[in-house]
Structures are given as C-alpha cells and as structure tokens.
Motif scaffolding. Structure first.
Motif, PDB file in Angstrom:
ATOM      1  N   ASN A 130       0.830  -1.209   0.000  1.00 26.84           N
ATOM      2  CA  ASN A 130       0.000   0.000   0.000  1.00 26.84           C
ATOM      3  C   ASN A 130       0.862   1.257   0.000  1.00 26.84           C
ATOM      4  O   ASN A 130       0.526   2.261  -0.635  1.00 26.84           O
ATOM      5  CB  ASN A 130      -0.919  -0.004   1.217  1.00 26.84           C
ATOM      6  CG  ASN A 130      -1.943  -1.123   1.157  1.00 26.84           C
ATOM      7  OD1 ASN A 130      -2.213  -1.675   0.088  1.00 26.84           O
ATOM      8  ND2 ASN A 130      -2.521  -1.462   2.307  1.00 26.84           N
ATOM      9  N   THR A 131       1.978   1.205   0.732  1.00 22.50           N
ATOM     10  CA  THR A 131       2.877   2.357   0.774  1.00 22.50           C
ATOM     11  C   THR A 131       3.618   2.528  -0.538  1.00 22.50           C
ATOM     12  O   THR A 131       3.850   3.649  -0.994  1.00 22.50           O
ATOM     13  CB  THR A 131       3.884   2.178   1.918  1.00 22.50           C
ATOM     14  OG1 THR A 131       3.183   1.895   3.128  1.00 22.50           O
ATOM     15  CG2 THR A 131       4.719   3.434   2.105  1.00 22.50           C
ATOM     16  N   HIS A 184      16.683   6.386   7.016  1.00 29.68           N
ATOM     17  CA  HIS A 184      15.976   5.420   7.859  1.00 29.68           C
ATOM     18  C   HIS A 184      15.811   4.066   7.172  1.00 29.68           C
ATOM     19  O   HIS A 184      15.813   3.028   7.844  1.00 29.68           O
ATOM     20  CB  HIS A 184      14.602   5.972   8.260  1.00 29.68           C
ATOM     21  CG  HIS A 184      14.693   7.213   9.080  1.00 29.68           C
ATOM     22  ND1 HIS A 184      13.588   7.991   9.393  1.00 29.68           N
ATOM     23  CD2 HIS A 184      15.761   7.839   9.668  1.00 29.68           C
ATOM     24  CE1 HIS A 184      13.965   9.025  10.125  1.00 29.68           C
ATOM     25  NE2 HIS A 184      15.285   8.959  10.298  1.00 29.68           N
ATOM     26  N   CYS A 185      15.617   4.050   5.845  1.00 28.41           N
ATOM     27  CA  CYS A 185      15.458   2.787   5.115  1.00 28.41           C
ATOM     28  C   CYS A 185      15.701   3.048   3.635  1.00 28.41           C
ATOM     29  O   CYS A 185      15.951   4.186   3.211  1.00 28.41           O
ATOM     30  CB  CYS A 185      14.064   2.175   5.334  1.00 28.41           C
ATOM     31  SG  CYS A 185      12.721   3.139   4.617  1.00 28.41           S
ATOM     32  N   ASP A 186      15.624   1.987   2.817  1.00 23.19           N
ATOM     33  CA  ASP A 186      15.894   2.075   1.367  1.00 23.19           C
ATOM     34  C   ASP A 186      14.608   2.079   0.553  1.00 23.19           C
ATOM     35  O   ASP A 186      14.603   1.683  -0.627  1.00 23.19           O
ATOM     36  CB  ASP A 186      16.765   0.884   0.922  1.00 23.19           C
ATOM     37  CG  ASP A 186      18.068   0.823   1.681  1.00 23.19           C
ATOM     38  OD1 ASP A 186      18.590   1.889   2.020  1.00 23.19           O
ATOM     39  OD2 ASP A 186      18.560  -0.303   1.930  1.00 23.19           O
ATOM     40  N   PHE A 187      13.501   2.535   1.134  1.00 19.54           N
ATOM     41  CA  PHE A 187      12.214   2.466   0.450  1.00 19.54           C
ATOM     42  C   PHE A 187      12.220   3.253  -0.859  1.00 19.54           C
ATOM     43  O   PHE A 187      11.772   2.761  -1.891  1.00 19.54           O
ATOM     44  CB  PHE A 187      11.109   2.986   1.373  1.00 19.54           C
ATOM     45  CG  PHE A 187       9.760   3.059   0.729  1.00 19.54           C
ATOM     46  CD1 PHE A 187       8.959   1.940   0.636  1.00 19.54           C
ATOM     47  CD2 PHE A 187       9.290   4.260   0.208  1.00 19.54           C
ATOM     48  CE1 PHE A 187       7.712   2.006   0.027  1.00 19.54           C
ATOM     49  CE2 PHE A 187       8.050   4.329  -0.399  1.00 19.54           C
ATOM     50  CZ  PHE A 187       7.261   3.200  -0.487  1.00 19.54           C
ATOM     51  N   ILE A 188      12.730   4.481  -0.838  1.00 18.07           N
ATOM     52  CA  ILE A 188      12.685   5.314  -2.050  1.00 18.07           C
ATOM     53  C   ILE A 188      13.566   4.716  -3.148  1.00 18.07           C
ATOM     54  O   ILE A 188      13.255   4.819  -4.334  1.00 18.07           O
ATOM     55  CB  ILE A 188      13.102   6.758  -1.736  1.00 18.07           C
ATOM     56  CG1 ILE A 188      14.516   6.810  -1.137  1.00 18.07           C
ATOM     57  CG2 ILE A 188      12.108   7.411  -0.807  1.00 18.07           C
ATOM     58  CD1 ILE A 188      15.031   8.218  -0.923  1.00 18.07           C
ATOM     59  N   HIS A 189      14.649   4.058  -2.784  1.00 20.01           N
ATOM     60  CA  HIS A 189      15.519   3.450  -3.789  1.00 20.01           C
ATOM     61  C   HIS A 189      14.862   2.212  -4.408  1.00 20.01           C
ATOM     62  O   HIS A 189      15.009   1.970  -5.611  1.00 20.01           O
ATOM     63  CB  HIS A 189      16.853   3.074  -3.149  1.00 20.01           C
ATOM     64  CG  HIS A 189      17.587   4.219  -2.545  1.00 20.01           C
ATOM     65  ND1 HIS A 189      18.054   5.287  -3.299  1.00 20.01           N
ATOM     66  CD2 HIS A 189      17.920   4.498  -1.253  1.00 20.01           C
ATOM     67  CE1 HIS A 189      18.658   6.155  -2.499  1.00 20.01           C
ATOM     68  NE2 HIS A 189      18.589   5.695  -1.257  1.00 20.01           N
ATOM     69  N   LEU A 190      14.126   1.461  -3.615  1.00 18.79           N
ATOM     70  CA  LEU A 190      13.393   0.321  -4.163  1.00 18.79           C
ATOM     71  C   LEU A 190      12.301   0.794  -5.107  1.00 18.79           C
ATOM     72  O   LEU A 190      12.085   0.195  -6.169  1.00 18.79           O
ATOM     73  CB  LEU A 190      12.794  -0.508  -3.017  1.00 18.79           C
ATOM     74  CG  LEU A 190      11.929  -1.705  -3.441  1.00 18.79           C
ATOM     75  CD1 LEU A 190      12.712  -2.669  -4.318  1.00 18.79           C
ATOM     76  CD2 LEU A 190      11.382  -2.424  -2.218  1.00 18.79           C
ATOM     77  N   ARG A 191      11.600   1.872  -4.739  1.00 18.95           N
ATOM     78  CA  ARG A 191      10.562   2.410  -5.630  1.00 18.95           C
ATOM     79  C   ARG A 191      11.187   2.919  -6.923  1.00 18.95           C
ATOM     80  O   ARG A 191      10.627   2.700  -8.017  1.00 18.95           O
ATOM     81  CB  ARG A 191       9.810   3.535  -4.930  1.00 18.95           C
ATOM     82  CG  ARG A 191       8.803   4.233  -5.827  1.00 18.95           C
ATOM     83  CD  ARG A 191       8.168   5.410  -5.145  1.00 18.95           C
ATOM     84  NE  ARG A 191       7.174   4.974  -4.172  1.00 18.95           N
ATOM     85  CZ  ARG A 191       6.561   5.810  -3.327  1.00 18.95           C
ATOM     86  NH1 ARG A 191       6.879   7.094  -3.323  1.00 18.95           N
ATOM     87  NH2 ARG A 191       5.660   5.356  -2.481  1.00 18.95           N
TER      88      ARG A 191
END
Length: 421
Positions: free
Chosen positions: A70-71, A278-285
C-alpha cells in the motif's frame, strides 16, 4: 532470351536481396511534409497502450507485506490481513488481485500476487510447491497462446515480472527455507530480496545484516535482480549498492517539522518511510518504477520465459540451438567448446583403454597360440623321436639279420670250396 538478357546486363541492376534495402537517393523537400510528427504519433500510441506489471510478494506472515505494498503504490491496494494461527494454516494460498493505476495519461495494469501461509507451518517442506506451480502455469498459458491461431493478437501477460522476497530482520544468516526458496525462485523470476521492518534494526545492525545476506546469496549461487542480469543500465548501477533493500511500511501519516510524512511514531522519535537515512524504500521504488520497469518486463520475457520455452521444446526431442543473437552466446560457445574438449578427452581415454585392452587380449591370444604351438612341437618331436627309435631298432634288426645271413652264406661257400679241393 531471359538468360541472354541477364548475361548482357549482369551487374547493372543488382538484386538487393529479400532482407536488404535498395540503394536510395537523397531529395530535398520543397515544403513541410509532417514527417517530424511520426515520433510523436508513436509516443502517443505507446502512451495509450496500458503497461502491465505483475508483482508477487513472498514471505512469512507478520512482516508487513500488505502495508508495504500500500505504501509502495501510494494507494490502499489491500486491506490488512488479520493474523491467523500458524498451526491452523494448512497450505500456501495464491491470491492475485488486479488494479488499474493511471498517472498523467499513462495506465498501468498492476497485479499483486500475495502468498499468505508461506512459512507458517511447522512442516514447510511443500510450502514452495504452490508458488512454483503458479509461476509455471502463467508461463504455460503464455506459451499456449503463442502457439494458437490468435498469435498476432495481444496476448494477456500474466507472467510474474518481479518477486519481492521478504526476509525477517533477525540479524543472522538466511534460514534454510529462505535459501531453498531463493535458489528455486531465482531461476524462474526476477527476485528482489527485501529486509522487512527495518525500523527494528540500528544502522550498524542493518549494515552487518546486509553483508551476511549478500554472503549467503553468493555462497548459494542465488541470482538477484538486477545484479545477475548485466545490461546497459547506468542508472540502475547506482541502486545495486542498496541490495538487499531495507524497507518500512506504514499507512499512517505523522507530523515532522510542520509537514506530514509517512512513518511510524515511537516514544524516542519518528521513523520516516521515505527518508533514505531510515530505510531504502525510495531506492526500491526508483528501481521498480523509474529505472528498471522495462528491464523487468524484458528480462522476464527474454530470459525466464525463454528458458521455460526452451525446456519445453527440448523435452519433446528438439535439440538445443545456439545463435549469435543470444545474450549468452559467448558464454554458451565457450561452454560448448569446453564440453566438446572434455568429451574428446573422455573419448581419447576410452579409445586408449580399448586399445590397451585389445592389445592385452591379442597378447594373451598370441601367448596361448604360442603355448599350443610349443605343445604341438613337443608332441611332434616326441613322435619323431619315437619313429627314429623305431627306425633305429628296425635298422639294427635288419643289420643283424643281414650279418647273420651273410655269415651263413660265407660258411656255406667255404665248405663247398673245401670239398672241391
């Protein structure tokens, strides 16, 4: 007449052949023709055609897979699945859900395939079978559509293009189930390892955990995307250093310095989902949507589906072909040369062993023949000796008879000669 004409005019009007463009002559336009609009027409047509992306998420329950999806797509795709008793779960379910996302006129037909129940049972021996069966069924459906009479129509693409494998943040090495699953799945789809709930690890723990996972991946020969698929991807190379990705999922917004951001609020502070500290979320997106979406689709078709298709064709007796246009042509040629050299060495060794065996058999046969000849010679010599002895005995007997008869005749002659006197 045609042959005579061809001989007289040969070389003047050469045939370009079926795959060659004949020689052209440049001309100058007197006015605008509208050719410059062709790329725009192609772009508009491509933009109107919906894109397809099929993502499968695999991981144990409780790792936040639904919240993360969802995010990732900035929309409530799925409702949170209530936790179940792991002992009550009998098998792994395959739940594909289809969505249509539209942004600036570009349509994306998204399919999210969830796998609830994976790793929840005590006996996890068959957890992987439903997932592999689903992936193979999508390949089989596409392969069947290619062989049908409607091949030139658009084929619905339900093949899995990316698989997000969620790893629990234990801080230790990969579990046996994770290693087995990654080894099998990486040969069929583009696997992207993801460390879930990164907010439970410190920066030092995340760095050490990444190194441990990468070491296990290299040791077990697990192919991950995009590292295992080299190509002209300058923009993707910058994102490879974040693999495996540490992610955080959150459906709530928190206020940080006067602005609302996605994240989690703790007593000691706020963890932001879209903060690379904090995490690698933007890089995964960025990897999935901005830089490597086309590579995901192309690799799924040219590598994984072609491997499945080649395996099906070879299972029916068709030999494997090596073409210069293949991506792995050089590697396959070198491997074929090496296999041929090994086969040649093996055949030479077999020929040498067969030659030595035949020589030994011939030597044994000659020795046996020689022994037989020696025995025959000894037998003949013995017979010859017997005949010689018999002949000598007969000769002595004859000589004795001859001497006896001669002495008798001499004595008779002397008697007769004495009477006459």
């Amino acid at each position: 007449m045609p042959l005579e004409y061809a001989l007289q005019h040969r070389g003047l009007f050469p045939d370009p052949g079926p795959w060659k463009i004949p020689q052209t002559r440049a001309v100058i336009l007197r006015d605008n023709l509208g050719i410059d609009a062709l790329p725009r027409q192609r772009f508009n047509k491509t933009k109107r055609t919906p894109y397809v992306l099929n993502i499968m998420v695999v991981g144990e329950s409780g790792l936040g897979k639904t919240t993360f999806m969802n995010t990732l797509f900035n929309t409530p795709l799925k409702e949170e699945i209530l936790p179940k008793n792991p002992q009550a779960t009998q098998t792994v379910e395959i739940v594909p859900v289809h969505y249509e996302l539209v942004e600036n006129g570009v349509t994306l037909n998204l399919t999210v395939v969830d796998t609830p129940g994976f790793g929840d049972q005590l006996n996890r021996e068959h957890n992987l079978n439903p997932i592999v069966e689903y992936i193979d069924n999508q390949f089989e459906a596409y392969h069947t559509a290619e062989r049908s009479s409607e091949f030139r129509r658009a084929i619905p693409d339900t093949r899995i293009h990316a698989l997000l494998y969620f790893i629990p943040p234990t801080g230790h090495a990969l579990k046996e189930l994770d290693i087995k699953a990654l080894q099998v799945l990486s040969t069929k789809v583009n696997v992207i390892p993801v460390i879930a709930k990164a907010d439970t690890l410190t920066h030092e723990e995340k760095s050490a955990f990444k190194k441990t996972i990468l070491r296990d991946i290299d040791f077990n020969n697990i192919r991950t995307f995009p590292t295992a698929y080299p190509d002209d991807r300058e923009s993707v190379e910058e994102l490879e250093k974040y693999i495996p990705f540490t992610v955080i999922g959150s459906d709530t917004f928190v206020e940080v310095e006067g602005k609302k951001v996605r994240g989690r609020l703790y007593r000691w502070g706020v963890v932001e989902v879209e903060n690379e500290q904090h995490c690698d979320f933007i890089h995964l997106r960025e990897l999935l949507m901005t830089h490597a979406l086309h590579d995901l689709l192309e690799t799924s078709h040219t590598v994984h589906y072609h491997n499945f298709r080649a395996q099906r064709l070879r299972s029916s007796g068709r030999p494997e072909s090596i073409l210069a246009c293949d991506d792995s042509y050089e590697h396959r040629i070198e491997r074929s040369k090496q296999n041929m050299a090994e086969d040649m060495i093996k055949k030479e060794e077999e020929m040498r062993q067969n030659f030595v065996l035949k020589v030994r058999e011939k030597e044994a046969s000659l020795r046996e023949r020689e022994e037989q000849l020696n025995q025959r010679r000894q037998q003949l010599m013995a017979e010859l000796e017997e005949q010689r002895l018999a002949l000598a005995a007969e000769e002595r007997e004859f000589q004795e008879l001859y001497n006896a008869s001669r002495s008798t005749s001499v004595s008779k002659g002397s008697k007769i000669f004495g009477k006459k006197n």
